[in-house]
Design a protein around this motif. Sequence first.
Motif, short mmCIF file in Angstrom:
data_model
loop_
_atom_site.label_atom_id
_atom_site.label_comp_id
_atom_site.label_asym_id
_atom_site.label_seq_id
_atom_site.Cartn_x
_atom_site.Cartn_y
_atom_site.Cartn_z
N SER A 112 0.86 -1.18 0.00
CA SER A 112 0.00 0.00 0.00
C SER A 112 0.90 1.23 0.00
O SER A 112 2.00 1.21 0.57
N ALA A 113 0.42 2.28 -0.65
CA ALA A 113 1.15 3.54 -0.67
C ALA A 113 0.27 4.64 -0.12
O ALA A 113 -0.94 4.66 -0.36
N TYR A 114 0.88 5.55 0.60
CA TYR A 114 0.18 6.71 1.16
C TYR A 114 0.92 7.96 0.68
O TYR A 114 1.98 8.31 1.20
N ILE A 115 0.36 8.60 -0.33
CA ILE A 115 1.04 9.74 -0.96
C ILE A 115 0.03 10.47 -1.83
O ILE A 115 -0.91 9.85 -2.35
N ALA A 116 0.19 11.76 -1.98
CA ALA A 116 -0.64 12.55 -2.89
C ALA A 116 0.25 13.06 -4.02
O ALA A 116 1.07 13.97 -3.81
N THR A 117 0.13 12.47 -5.18
CA THR A 117 0.93 12.86 -6.33
C THR A 117 0.06 12.91 -7.57
O THR A 117 -1.00 12.29 -7.64
N VAL A 118 0.53 13.64 -8.56
CA VAL A 118 -0.15 13.69 -9.84
C VAL A 118 0.90 13.87 -10.92
O VAL A 118 1.95 14.49 -10.69
N LEU A 119 0.65 13.29 -12.08
CA LEU A 119 1.50 13.53 -13.24
C LEU A 119 1.01 14.84 -13.85
O LEU A 119 0.10 14.86 -14.68
N PHE A 174 3.55 13.57 3.42
CA PHE A 174 3.87 12.15 3.63
C PHE A 174 4.09 11.46 2.28
O PHE A 174 3.54 11.87 1.26
N ALA A 175 4.92 10.45 2.30
CA ALA A 175 5.19 9.62 1.12
C ALA A 175 5.65 8.27 1.66
O ALA A 175 6.83 8.04 1.89
N ARG A 176 4.70 7.39 1.88
CA ARG A 176 4.95 6.19 2.66
C ARG A 176 4.57 4.93 1.88
O ARG A 176 3.57 4.92 1.15
N MET A 177 5.34 3.89 2.06
CA MET A 177 5.04 2.58 1.52
C MET A 177 4.99 1.55 2.64
O MET A 177 5.80 1.60 3.57
N VAL A 178 4.05 0.62 2.54
CA VAL A 178 3.99 -0.55 3.41
C VAL A 178 3.90 -1.77 2.51
O VAL A 178 3.14 -1.78 1.54
N ARG A 196 -4.34 -6.62 6.77
CA ARG A 196 -4.93 -5.60 7.63
C ARG A 196 -4.61 -4.20 7.10
O ARG A 196 -5.47 -3.32 7.05
N GLU A 197 -3.37 -4.01 6.68
CA GLU A 197 -2.96 -2.72 6.13
C GLU A 197 -3.77 -2.36 4.90
O GLU A 197 -4.23 -1.22 4.74
N ARG A 198 -3.99 -3.34 4.01
CA ARG A 198 -4.74 -3.08 2.79
C ARG A 198 -6.19 -2.71 3.09
O ARG A 198 -6.75 -1.80 2.50
N TRP A 199 -6.79 -3.44 4.02
CA TRP A 199 -8.19 -3.17 4.34
C TRP A 199 -8.35 -1.84 5.08
O TRP A 199 -9.35 -1.14 4.90
N GLN A 200 -7.39 -1.49 5.92
CA GLN A 200 -7.47 -0.21 6.61
C GLN A 200 -7.46 0.94 5.61
O GLN A 200 -8.24 1.89 5.73
N LYS A 201 -6.61 0.84 4.61
CA LYS A 201 -6.58 1.89 3.59
C LYS A 201 -7.87 1.89 2.77
O LYS A 201 -8.41 2.95 2.44
#
Length: 304
Positions: A124-131, A143-147, A181-186
């Motif tokens: 899962s990734a937690y980040i706000a990006t756009v091309l 934030f720019a996070r990977m799990v 669990r991480e995937r479902w939480q997101k």
Amino acid sequence: MRIAVMAAGALGGYFGARMAAAGHDVFFIARGSNLEAIRKNGLKVESVLGNLHLPEPNVTDDPAAVGPVDIVLFAVKLWDSETAARLSLPLVGPGTRVIPLQNGVDSAERIAPILGADNVVAGSAYIATVLSAPGVVTHTSQFARMVCGRTDGKPDEGLKAFADAAQAAGIDISVSDGIDRERWQKFVFLVGLSGATATTRQPLGADPGRPGYASVLLQPDERGGRGRPCQGRSDSGEFCRGQNEIRRNLATHLQGFHAARSRTRQPARTRLARRKGGGVRPPAWHSDASQQCGLCHAQAAQDG
């Protein structure tokens, strides 16, 4: 490490660029105007955490020209998963780990039969990006996070080696022994925000002073905990990033939601609506195109 980014969009471009800047051999898979722009001008990252420019990155539209790598950052739109997985086959060797960084809860399960159950982990990734333009990734969140982690919860030396390298490159990453669990939480987080953006017809980050916006997102009403619906709507076109694309691809964009239903064994005709006057109202996403767009807003924004 040898790392392939499939593909060099907003999310993959950001994390891949950080790894390349740290000295790793990163190969960006791209196509069309994005490919041409990266070849001509390099890959640019405009970020609140620090700008970055790779003047001559390794970029190609042919994974076979890259060959097997240690890590594949799999970051395509969910509806392209199977097609992109088949194209990624030349990147995968016996020790390769493929990390899907998509929204939804079943991306790893969708590509594992193609790329190998032992090669594919979950993430899962937690980040706000756009091309924001071809060859330009704009990152706006603090934030720019990977799990990531194996779905069976077992330790994985290849995954740990990548996490150590990513941490050394300044990336916030962790390896989880409970990745489901991480995937479902997101997923639950995105569904909640999508409901709010659908109700208010507003993007995340809209002016909280607009009538009804804060009441839906923040304030329970006096009747028992549900936010009051917004009476207004936005017709200015800024409803969500890529609105026209989402409308064109609505049926496939909702695959993640329907997949979640099947994974939880909900009946196929389950309706998220109350009976009223002997009839059944259709679920919220059947009402109109702008509401459908809102339901998908958070997913699209996270996907970039």
